[in-house]
Scaffold this motif. Structure first.
Motif, PDB file in Angstrom:
ATOM      1  N   ALA A 152       0.814  -1.216   0.000  1.00 38.72           N
ATOM      2  CA  ALA A 152       0.000   0.000   0.000  1.00 38.72           C
ATOM      3  C   ALA A 152       0.846   1.264   0.000  1.00 38.72           C
ATOM      4  CB  ALA A 152      -0.931  -0.001   1.213  1.00 38.72           C
ATOM      5  N   THR A 153       2.076   1.161   0.492  1.00 42.65           N
ATOM      6  CA  THR A 153       2.928   2.356   0.591  1.00 42.65           C
ATOM      7  C   THR A 153       4.262   2.176  -0.124  1.00 42.65           C
ATOM      8  OG1 THR A 153       3.823   1.542   2.699  1.00 42.65           O
ATOM      9  CG2 THR A 153       1.902   3.013   2.801  1.00 42.65           C
ATOM     10  N   PHE A 154       4.396   1.130  -0.946  1.00 42.07           N
ATOM     11  CA  PHE A 154       5.681   0.810  -1.552  1.00 42.07           C
ATOM     12  C   PHE A 154       6.142   1.866  -2.546  1.00 42.07           C
ATOM     13  CE2 PHE A 154       8.417  -1.162  -4.747  1.00 42.07           C
ATOM     14  CZ  PHE A 154       9.389  -1.732  -3.932  1.00 42.07           C
ATOM     15  N   TRP A 155       5.196   2.384  -3.362  1.00 42.53           N
ATOM     16  CA  TRP A 155       5.569   3.284  -4.445  1.00 42.53           C
ATOM     17  C   TRP A 155       5.446   4.747  -4.042  1.00 42.53           C
ATOM     18  CZ3 TRP A 155       7.936   0.888  -8.235  1.00 42.53           C
ATOM     19  CH2 TRP A 155       7.600  -0.439  -8.543  1.00 42.53           C
ATOM     20  N   LYS A 156       6.376   5.570  -4.504  1.00 44.70           N
ATOM     21  CA  LYS A 156       6.337   7.019  -4.328  1.00 44.70           C
ATOM     22  C   LYS A 156       5.726   7.625  -5.598  1.00 44.70           C
ATOM     23  CE  LYS A 156       9.999   8.825  -2.588  1.00 44.70           C
ATOM     24  NZ  LYS A 156      11.398   9.366  -2.470  1.00 44.70           N
ATOM     25  N   GLN A 157       4.733   8.464  -5.420  1.00 41.21           N
ATOM     26  CA  GLN A 157       4.010   9.020  -6.571  1.00 41.21           C
ATOM     27  C   GLN A 157       4.551  10.396  -6.958  1.00 41.21           C
ATOM     28  OE1 GLN A 157       1.981   7.013  -8.098  1.00 41.21           O
ATOM     29  NE2 GLN A 157       2.216   5.491  -6.465  1.00 41.21           N
ATOM     30  N   SER A 158       4.685  10.622  -8.281  1.00 46.74           N
ATOM     31  CA  SER A 158       5.099  11.923  -8.799  1.00 46.74           C
ATOM     32  C   SER A 158       4.780  11.980 -10.281  1.00 46.74           C
ATOM     33  CB  SER A 158       6.596  12.163  -8.580  1.00 46.74           C
ATOM     34  OG  SER A 158       7.360  11.301  -9.415  1.00 46.74           O
ATOM     35  N   ASP A 159       4.696  13.205 -10.818  1.00 55.27           N
ATOM     36  CA  ASP A 159       4.475  13.353 -12.253  1.00 55.27           C
ATOM     37  C   ASP A 159       5.636  12.756 -13.048  1.00 55.27           C
ATOM     38  OD1 ASP A 159       2.086  14.633 -11.785  1.00 55.27           O
ATOM     39  OD2 ASP A 159       2.941  16.658 -11.930  1.00 55.27           O
ATOM     40  N   TYR A 160       6.862  12.943 -12.547  1.00 55.85           N
ATOM     41  CA  TYR A 160       8.028  12.402 -13.248  1.00 55.85           C
ATOM     42  C   TYR A 160       7.946  10.880 -13.333  1.00 55.85           C
ATOM     43  CZ  TYR A 160      12.785  10.854 -14.132  1.00 55.85           C
ATOM     44  OH  TYR A 160      13.878  10.223 -14.660  1.00 55.85           O
ATOM     45  N   ALA A 161       7.583  10.238 -12.235  1.00 55.40           N
ATOM     46  CA  ALA A 161       7.481   8.777 -12.244  1.00 55.40           C
ATOM     47  C   ALA A 161       6.411   8.318 -13.224  1.00 55.40           C
ATOM     48  CB  ALA A 161       7.178   8.275 -10.837  1.00 55.40           C
ATOM     49  N   ARG A 162       5.256   8.973 -13.198  1.00 52.71           N
ATOM     50  CA  ARG A 162       4.178   8.568 -14.107  1.00 52.71           C
ATOM     51  C   ARG A 162       4.562   8.762 -15.574  1.00 52.71           C
ATOM     52  NH1 ARG A 162       1.148  10.596  -9.779  1.00 52.71           N
ATOM     53  NH2 ARG A 162       1.280  12.743 -10.570  1.00 52.71           N
ATOM     54  N   ASP A 163       5.299   9.819 -15.866  1.00 48.67           N
ATOM     55  CA  ASP A 163       5.661  10.116 -17.251  1.00 48.67           C
ATOM     56  C   ASP A 163       6.760   9.202 -17.790  1.00 48.67           C
ATOM     57  OD1 ASP A 163       3.834  12.146 -17.271  1.00 48.67           O
ATOM     58  OD2 ASP A 163       5.301  13.743 -16.894  1.00 48.67           O
ATOM     59  N   ASN A 164       7.683   8.762 -16.938  1.00 54.02           N
ATOM     60  CA  ASN A 164       8.877   8.055 -17.404  1.00 54.02           C
ATOM     61  C   ASN A 164       9.000   6.603 -16.964  1.00 54.02           C
ATOM     62  OD1 ASN A 164      10.675  10.360 -18.649  1.00 54.02           O
ATOM     63  ND2 ASN A 164       9.826  11.200 -16.757  1.00 54.02           N
ATOM     64  N   HIS A 165       8.321   6.220 -15.900  1.00 55.38           N
ATOM     65  CA  HIS A 165       8.566   4.903 -15.310  1.00 55.38           C
ATOM     66  C   HIS A 165       7.339   3.999 -15.221  1.00 55.38           C
ATOM     67  CE1 HIS A 165      12.687   5.864 -13.989  1.00 55.38           C
ATOM     68  NE2 HIS A 165      12.221   7.069 -13.727  1.00 55.38           N
ATOM     69  N   VAL A 166       6.173   4.565 -14.985  1.00 57.77           N
ATOM     70  CA  VAL A 166       4.990   3.743 -14.716  1.00 57.77           C
ATOM     71  C   VAL A 166       4.331   3.344 -16.031  1.00 57.77           C
ATOM     72  CG1 VAL A 166       2.809   3.560 -13.493  1.00 57.77           C
ATOM     73  CG2 VAL A 166       4.662   4.979 -12.544  1.00 57.77           C
ATOM     74  N   SER A 167       4.442   2.065 -16.370  1.00 60.87           N
ATOM     75  CA  SER A 167       3.855   1.553 -17.607  1.00 60.87           C
ATOM     76  C   SER A 167       2.389   1.183 -17.400  1.00 60.87           C
ATOM     77  CB  SER A 167       4.636   0.326 -18.087  1.00 60.87           C
ATOM     78  OG  SER A 167       5.930   0.673 -18.503  1.00 60.87           O
ATOM     79  N   ALA A 168       1.686   1.005 -18.508  1.00 62.95           N
ATOM     80  CA  ALA A 168       0.289   0.584 -18.455  1.00 62.95           C
ATOM     81  C   ALA A 168       0.195  -0.833 -17.901  1.00 62.95           C
ATOM     82  CB  ALA A 168      -0.315   0.650 -19.858  1.00 62.95           C
ATOM     83  N   PRO A 169      -0.964  -1.214 -17.342  1.00 58.64           N
ATOM     84  CA  PRO A 169      -1.140  -2.593 -16.882  1.00 58.64           C
ATOM     85  C   PRO A 169      -0.850  -3.578 -18.020  1.00 58.64           C
ATOM     86  CG  PRO A 169      -2.931  -1.210 -16.092  1.00 58.64           C
ATOM     87  CD  PRO A 169      -2.147  -0.375 -17.072  1.00 58.64           C
ATOM     88  N   PHE A 170      -0.373  -4.743 -17.655  1.00 59.83           N
ATOM     89  CA  PHE A 170       0.052  -5.736 -18.642  1.00 59.83           C
ATOM     90  C   PHE A 170      -0.825  -6.976 -18.562  1.00 59.83           C
ATOM     91  CE2 PHE A 170       2.421  -6.109 -14.720  1.00 59.83           C
ATOM     92  CZ  PHE A 170       2.285  -7.455 -14.391  1.00 59.83           C
ATOM     93  N   ASP A 171      -0.755  -7.793 -19.601  1.00 65.90           N
ATOM     94  CA  ASP A 171      -1.440  -9.082 -19.595  1.00 65.90           C
ATOM     95  C   ASP A 171      -0.420 -10.185 -19.842  1.00 65.90           C
ATOM     96  OD1 ASP A 171      -0.835  -8.853 -22.289  1.00 65.90           O
ATOM     97  OD2 ASP A 171      -2.898  -8.459 -22.919  1.00 65.90           O
ATOM     98  N   GLU A 172      -0.878 -11.411 -19.918  1.00 61.68           N
ATOM     99  CA  GLU A 172       0.019 -12.550 -20.088  1.00 61.68           C
ATOM    100  C   GLU A 172       0.784 -12.467 -21.403  1.00 61.68           C
ATOM    101  OE1 GLU A 172       2.061 -15.864 -18.997  1.00 61.68           O
ATOM    102  OE2 GLU A 172       0.621 -14.738 -17.785  1.00 61.68           O
ATOM    103  N   ALA A 173       0.134 -11.956 -22.439  1.00 64.60           N
ATOM    104  CA  ALA A 173       0.798 -11.843 -23.735  1.00 64.60           C
ATOM    105  C   ALA A 173       1.989 -10.896 -23.657  1.00 64.60           C
ATOM    106  CB  ALA A 173      -0.194 -11.364 -24.795  1.00 64.60           C
TER     107      ALA A 173
END
Length: 324
Positions: A152-173
């Motif tokens: 619940a508290t593992f990730w630090k949120q920021s605009d920079y992280a969302r723009d450069n690091h946080v990818s869209a949810p993934f599936d098995e493919a």
């Protein structure tokens, strides 16, 4: 091998046109390639930094090559550059037995022996720590909070992280695609963590070490964890992803670059598959470009690494106390 083809290969070799050698030989059906042609292809792969393909070619003619010092040398060279120093040492020692006093072989032997010794010590440590981790009963693929890990508290949120690091949810493919592209099976604990958020900047960024690195005497720091995808620049298969760091920055092809560090590329954290093979459960290591790509063992698996992360303030306070 035809004389004309050999002359052309040697000319391309002198011109450092290794891709032309590879393209020319690969046009020849495998069933029509003899031992010498396979060796030339392996040499070109080595010179083109495609070491795993070189190993595959050499092992395909192992029965003929085992008593050939050149075959052993090429095999040792390939193993050396994927940081499998134990296998490299065996190959170069055999090459030296078959052709004593070769200067190139002796130079590699002097460089590799201490690395092979260190790899052996890391292997012993890995086996011991893995057994301890498995006996602890906490292995649950990061599905629940325990110790310093809380999803619940593992990730630090920021605009920079969302723009450069946080990818869209993934599936098995997407998992299958990434694994095929990188050549390794992703750990279940890593996939589970990416289900909480697909890459980003963790709140805890420091991992204690038993050895000094260029970063600090007793710890390393990470700046992000790569997500599963191609879309973001720091995703596993992104523009600055794992293969980029290996192919363009020269990191050893021992597995997957999983974390970048505050040094902006001059050290990374990797999943290391040398002890388990591409389908196994990798340990986690720090690789230090500033110290000739020195490999420092960190944890027996990804889950142990995540649970071992601590707050950077712990070390800031220690430094201040030492100064006082």
């Amino acid at each position: 091998m035809e004389k004309e083809l050999l002359e052309q290969i040697n000319l391309w070799h002198e011109q450092d046109q290794f891709s032309l050698i590879i393209e020319r030989i690969e046009r020849i059906p495998v069933s029509e390639r003899d031992y010498d042609l396979t060796g030339q292809l392996a040499r070109a792969y080595n010179n083109d930094a495609r070491y795993r393909e070189a190993i595959q070619q050499l092992l395909s003619v192992e029965e003929q090559g085992v008593n050939d010092p050149l075959w052993q040398y090429r095999l040792g060279y390939a193993y050396c550059y994927i940081a499998d120093y134990e296998q490299a040492l065996m190959a170069f020692e055999r090459a030296d037995e078959l052709q004593p006093h070769d200067e190139s072989t002796l130079e590699f032997l002097s460089q590799i022996r201490p690395e092979a010794d260190k790899m052996g010590r890391d292997r012993q440590r890995h086996e011991k720590e893995l057994a301890t981790f498995e006996q602890s009963g906490i292995q649950n693929h990061l599905r629940a909070a325990s110790g310093p890990y809380d999803p619940a508290t593992f990730w630090k949120q920021s605009d920079y992280a969302r723009d450069n690091h946080v990818s869209a949810p993934f599936d098995e493919a997407e998992i299958v695609s990434i694994e095929q592209e990188l050549g390794y099976k992703l750990p279940a604990s890593y996939i589970q963590l990416m289900n909480t958020q697909n890459g980003g900047i963790p709140a805890l960024t420091v991992f204690p070490t038993k050895e000094a690195t260029s970063w600090a005497e007793d710890h390393i720091a990470i700046s992000s964890i790569m997500g599963i995808g191609h879309d973001k620049i720091y995703a596993l298969a992104g523009e600055m992803g794992s293969r980029f760091m290996i192919e363009d920055w020269g990191y050893p092809d021992l597995g997957i670059v999983i974390c970048d560090c505050p040094s902006a590329g001059h050290d990374v954290v990797m999943l290391d598959y040398r002890f388990c093979g591409p389908e196994g459960e990798p340990c986690v290591v720090h690789v230090d470009q500033e110290n000739d790509y020195e490999i420092t063992y960190l944890a027996p698996n990804f889950e142990a690494f995540i649970r071992g992360l601590v707050d950077e303030d712990i070390y800031d306070l220690s430094d201040e106390e030492n100064e006082d």
